[in-house]
Design a protein around this motif. Structure first.
Motif, PDB file in Angstrom:
ATOM      1  N   PRO A  27       0.840  -1.209   0.000  1.00  0.00           N
ATOM      2  CA  PRO A  27       0.000   0.000   0.000  1.00  0.00           C
ATOM      3  C   PRO A  27       0.872   1.255   0.000  1.00  0.00           C
ATOM      4  CG  PRO A  27       0.013  -0.982   2.179  1.00  0.00           C
ATOM      5  CD  PRO A  27       0.777  -1.914   1.273  1.00  0.00           C
ATOM      6  N   GLU A  28       0.368   2.287  -0.655  1.00  0.00           N
ATOM      7  CA  GLU A  28       1.083   3.551  -0.691  1.00  0.00           C
ATOM      8  C   GLU A  28       0.789   4.338   0.580  1.00  0.00           C
ATOM      9  OE1 GLU A  28       0.277   5.854  -4.176  1.00  0.00           O
ATOM     10  OE2 GLU A  28       0.258   4.084  -5.448  1.00  0.00           O
ATOM     11  N   ASN A  29       1.830   4.941   1.131  1.00  0.00           N
ATOM     12  CA  ASN A  29       1.637   5.816   2.287  1.00  0.00           C
ATOM     13  C   ASN A  29       1.282   7.197   1.768  1.00  0.00           C
ATOM     14  OD1 ASN A  29       2.222   3.842   4.141  1.00  0.00           O
ATOM     15  ND2 ASN A  29       4.400   4.295   4.176  1.00  0.00           N
ATOM     16  N   VAL A  30       0.096   7.648   2.094  1.00  0.00           N
ATOM     17  CA  VAL A  30      -0.384   8.940   1.625  1.00  0.00           C
ATOM     18  C   VAL A  30      -0.550   9.862   2.822  1.00  0.00           C
ATOM     19  CG1 VAL A  30      -2.254  10.139   0.442  1.00  0.00           C
ATOM     20  CG2 VAL A  30      -1.584   7.850  -0.299  1.00  0.00           C
ATOM     21  N   VAL A  31       0.074  11.021   2.742  1.00  0.00           N
ATOM     22  CA  VAL A  31      -0.089  12.044   3.773  1.00  0.00           C
ATOM     23  C   VAL A  31      -0.770  13.221   3.101  1.00  0.00           C
ATOM     24  CG1 VAL A  31       1.083  13.582   5.375  1.00  0.00           C
ATOM     25  CG2 VAL A  31       1.970  11.277   4.995  1.00  0.00           C
ATOM     26  N   LYS A  32      -1.882  13.619   3.657  1.00  0.00           N
ATOM     27  CA  LYS A  32      -2.659  14.710   3.084  1.00  0.00           C
ATOM     28  C   LYS A  32      -2.982  15.710   4.189  1.00  0.00           C
ATOM     29  CE  LYS A  32      -6.897  15.576   0.499  1.00  0.00           C
ATOM     30  NZ  LYS A  32      -8.091  14.988  -0.090  1.00  0.00           N
ATOM     31  N   THR A  33      -2.734  16.972   3.915  1.00  0.00           N
ATOM     32  CA  THR A  33      -3.057  18.028   4.868  1.00  0.00           C
ATOM     33  C   THR A  33      -4.444  18.563   4.543  1.00  0.00           C
ATOM     34  OG1 THR A  33      -0.719  18.615   5.016  1.00  0.00           O
ATOM     35  CG2 THR A  33      -2.315  20.251   5.800  1.00  0.00           C
ATOM     36  N   ILE A  34      -5.288  18.641   5.550  1.00  0.00           N
ATOM     37  CA  ILE A  34      -6.649  19.125   5.396  1.00  0.00           C
ATOM     38  C   ILE A  34      -6.694  20.581   5.845  1.00  0.00           C
ATOM     39  CG2 ILE A  34      -9.072  18.744   5.996  1.00  0.00           C
ATOM     40  CD1 ILE A  34      -7.680  16.378   4.521  1.00  0.00           C
ATOM     41  N   ARG A  35      -7.163  21.452   4.978  1.00  0.00           N
ATOM     42  CA  ARG A  35      -7.256  22.878   5.281  1.00  0.00           C
ATOM     43  C   ARG A  35      -8.417  23.110   6.232  1.00  0.00           C
ATOM     44  NH1 ARG A  35      -9.652  27.052   1.688  1.00  0.00           N
ATOM     45  NH2 ARG A  35      -9.205  28.998   2.723  1.00  0.00           N
TER      46      ARG A  35
END
Length: 147
Positions: free
Chosen positions: A124-132
């Motif tokens: 699985p890909e490690n995804v980091v997403k910042t939520i505004r």
């Protein structure tokens, strides 16, 4: 007070399908025919081996139906044969295995009465997403523009 079930626990959002998956796995049947092995072939590889003596390649089918690997066998009886003893089972069968997300079928082979189905798990890909984070005024302005 009722005890929450696994899929309804407040920290497990979106996992309600997991209970249905477990129920579907239980319903796949516990018939012991045909016998099978599951082995690990590498760090991310698996192999399911079914003993399908008497079945030809044309008698077998492998399908993937909604993350469920289904292996079916239907042997054609030869009416011209007269058996004095019939100890080799030639009845039809269906075996189902539920696959996790990211597990793909990489191939299948039939040799010496054994059907091998190879599976590979992708990392699985490690995804980091910042939520505004918006303030109440920004949210109100956005709503009034949509109207």
């Amino acid at each position: 007070m009722t005890k929450p079930t696994f899929g309804t626990h407040p920290f497990l959002l979106g996992f309600d399908e997991l209970e249905r998956l477990v129920e579907r796995t239980v319903r796949t049947g516990n018939d012991g025919y045909p016998p099978y092995n599951i082995e690990q072939t590498g760090e991310a590889g698996f192999r399911i081996t079914l003993a399908v003596a008497g079945f030809a390649e044309a008698d077998l089918s492998i399908t993937l139906e909604d993350r469920q690997l289904v292996i079916r066998g239907r042997s054609q009886d030869d009416d011209a044969r007269v058996y004095l003893h019939r100890g080799i089972a030639a009845r039809q069968f269906q075996r189902a295995f539920v696959l996790a997300d990211g597990v793909e079928v990489s191939g299948a082979t039939l040799e010496h009465g054994l059907l091998h189905v190879d599976l590979q798990r992708s990392a699985p890909e490690n995804v980091v997403k910042t939520i505004r984070i918006e303030t109440g005024a920004q949210s109100d302005a956005r709503t009034s523009r949509k109207e």
